[in-house]
Design an enzyme around this catalytic site. Structure first.
Site, PDB file in Angstrom:
ATOM      1  N   SER A 173       0.839  -1.191   0.000  1.00 42.36           N
ATOM      2  CA  SER A 173       0.000   0.000   0.000  1.00 42.36           C
ATOM      3  C   SER A 173       0.877   1.245   0.000  1.00 42.36           C
ATOM      4  O   SER A 173       2.108   1.165  -0.046  1.00 42.36           O
ATOM      5  CB  SER A 173      -0.901   0.014   1.240  1.00 42.36           C
ATOM      6  N   LYS A 174       0.229   2.414   0.081  1.00 42.93           N
ATOM      7  CA  LYS A 174       0.946   3.690   0.034  1.00 42.93           C
ATOM      8  C   LYS A 174       2.037   3.773   1.100  1.00 42.93           C
ATOM      9  O   LYS A 174       3.102   4.331   0.865  1.00 42.93           O
ATOM     10  CB  LYS A 174      -0.029   4.846   0.238  1.00 42.93           C
ATOM     11  N   ARG A 175       1.760   3.206   2.270  1.00 39.08           N
ATOM     12  CA  ARG A 175       2.736   3.353   3.358  1.00 39.08           C
ATOM     13  C   ARG A 175       4.022   2.565   3.115  1.00 39.08           C
ATOM     14  O   ARG A 175       5.021   2.772   3.793  1.00 39.08           O
ATOM     15  CB  ARG A 175       2.122   2.936   4.694  1.00 39.08           C
ATOM     16  N   HIS A 176       4.010   1.674   2.116  1.00 42.81           N
ATOM     17  CA  HIS A 176       5.215   0.905   1.805  1.00 42.81           C
ATOM     18  C   HIS A 176       6.121   1.620   0.807  1.00 42.81           C
ATOM     19  O   HIS A 176       7.201   1.129   0.484  1.00 42.81           O
ATOM     20  CB  HIS A 176       4.841  -0.470   1.246  1.00 42.81           C
ATOM     21  N   GLY A 177       5.681   2.746   0.276  1.00 41.44           N
ATOM     22  CA  GLY A 177       6.554   3.447  -0.680  1.00 41.44           C
ATOM     23  C   GLY A 177       5.775   4.176  -1.744  1.00 41.44           C
ATOM     24  O   GLY A 177       4.776   4.818  -1.470  1.00 41.44           O
TER      25      GLY A 177
END
Length: 466
Positions: free
Chosen positions: A238-242
């Site tokens: 998801s967004k929080r991974h990159g």
């Protein structure tokens, strides 16, 4: 049979690496078989689809080099065709109008859940012939109630779905707009798609789509459902991974072939080989060799692969991707030969093109100042004589080459009775503004005589003012 694959993203969000891997697998499968790769933008959700997301899809595919043989096609421009098939379904008895209200459907769902049953439409309107006043009906596909759908999946193997477990799917909303699963079926039939490679979150859609294709008298394609990509923490990427968008990797200085090399290895392998050229990927990839379990995304591995591709690339190829990185730093380059020379000088020293650009600005623009620590150590009153000797020796070079520059610096070191480093470092700071650059002889050759002599003169003024 000509193999025809498709990549069919929805522009309701940015094109991310999960989508790119699906596109890559579809593209490679078609290329290896000398088949056809189709790009189709599934933009029937007009409320959530955006022009920005559509442009990211087109720009991302262009940057990655995943060229389509046909398309891009847009579902939003095929509405007449969908209405035609819906009418065909209604006339043939493969679909019917459903007048159940939202409240009735919610009550049906609540009753089924209370009875510990799977929530599904119970077919109330299957045999209704009369319209219902004040209700705009949806249109549902009349799914077979008996038998099973067998999906021979190229990755997951044989998967069976009982028709009794599949309810009657809505294929047109009450406003007449067709739904995703229906549009996909019509498109795959019309575009003669032979192989559907997509994320395994679509596996449960497959039996309904196969039943609709059968109702149309069309042969179902071969399906391959690719496992999802997980973050390093085991959660869905998801967004929080990159990066949110694939184009963010371009901005961060990744080569497209390095990103594709990384993605092809997520769930697929060829022995112990880690680094693949695009041609090797085409020659070796087979969808049936893809692992059915999910793969974890590792940013460090991607960065390492990017560095490997930078080191193995040609300076001319690197220059194409380096130019926009320099432009982002306000450096406009018109001399492509010099740009390639800079890329060649830096390619052993950079993990990303963004890093390469940051370290290469001095080749195109005189440094505004000197790195404080580097200047304090190397641009001292004592270095004035060294810089003067260098200026005199370098001014006498008749043919400006790295070899001639190296010889000149070496002669100044001998003349002053000091080591090469005692001469090269003040010179490096003088011309680059820092104590780090490619080998000094290469740096001097790429910079050119005029820039080198001018920057030495400027450094001499700096030293004399101390």
């Amino acid at each position: 049979m000509t193999i025809r694959t498709r990549f069919a993203p929805s522009p309701t969000g940015m094109l991310h690496i999960g989508g790119v891997r699906t596109a890559l697998f579809s593209w490679l499968y078609a290329r290896r078989a000398h088949g056809v790769f189709i790009l189709r933008v599934e933009d029937t959700d007009r409320e959530r689809s955006t022009e920005e997301a559509t442009q990211v899809i087109l720009d991302g595919m262009r940057w990655l080099g995943l060229d389509a043989d046909e398309g891009p096609f847009y579902q939003s421009r095929r509405m007449d065709r969908y209405r035609e098939v819906i009418t065909q379904f209604l006339q043939a008895g493969h679909a019917y109008r459903c007048y159940c209200t939202k409240e009735e459907l919610e009550a049906m769902r609540a009753e089924q859940l209370a009875a510990k049953q799977k929530p599904r439409y119970d077919g109330t309107c299957r045999h209704r012939n009369e319209p219902r006043a004040g209700v705009d009906p949806v249109i549902r596909f009349r799914n077979p109630s008996e038998g099973a759908v067998i999906v021979e999946d190229a990755i997951h193997g044989r998967v069976a779905f009982a028709n009794s477990e599949l309810d009657d799917l809505i294929i047109a909303r009450s406003d007449g707009s067709p739904t995703y699963n229906f549009c996909v079926v019509v498109d795959d039939m019309d575009m003669r798609v032979t192989h559907v490679i997509r994320g395994d979150d679509h596996l449960n859609n497959t039996p309904r789509q196969i039943n609709m294709l059968k109702a149309l008298g069309a042969p179902p394609p071969m399906y391959a459902h690719v496992p999802m990509i997980l973050g390093a923490d085991g959660a869905k990427l998801s967004k929080r991974h990159g990066a949110v968008s694939v184009l963010q990797y371009r901005e961060e200085g990744y080569l497209p072939e390095a990103l594709l090399n990384y993605l092809v290895r997520l769930g697929w392998s060829h022995g112990d080989q880690e680094i693949f050229s695009m041609q090797e990927m085409i020659d070796l990839f087979d969808i049936e060799d893809v692992n059915k379990s999910a793969s974890a995304f590792n940013p460090d591995k991607l960065l390492w692969l990017n560095q490997q591709h930078i080191m193995r690339s040609t300076p001319e190829h690197l220059a194409v991707h380096l130019k926009p990185q320099l432009a982002a730093l306000g450096v406009t380059v018109s001399d492509d030969a010099k740009l390639a020379a800079v890329a060649g000088a830096q390619q052993e020293r950079a993990k990303t093109l963004k890093e390469m650009a940051q370290n290469s600005v001095f080749f195109f623009r005189e440094p505004q100042g000197y790195d404080e620590k580097a200047a304090k150590k190397n641009l001292t009153p004592d270095s004035g004589a060294t810089l003067e000797a260098l200026h005199a020796k370098l001014s006498g070079i008749t043919e400006w080459t790295a070899a001639a520059a190296h010889e000149a610096v070496n002669e100044v070191a001998s003349q002053l009775g000091v080591g090469m480093g005692k001469v090269a470092q003040p010179l490096r700071v003088a011309v680059s503004g820092t104590s780090v650059s490619p080998p000094i002889d290469v740096t001097l050759e790429v910079l050119g005589r005029e820039a080198v002599l001018s920057r030495i003169e400027r450094a001499l003024e700096y030293v004399r003012a101390l």
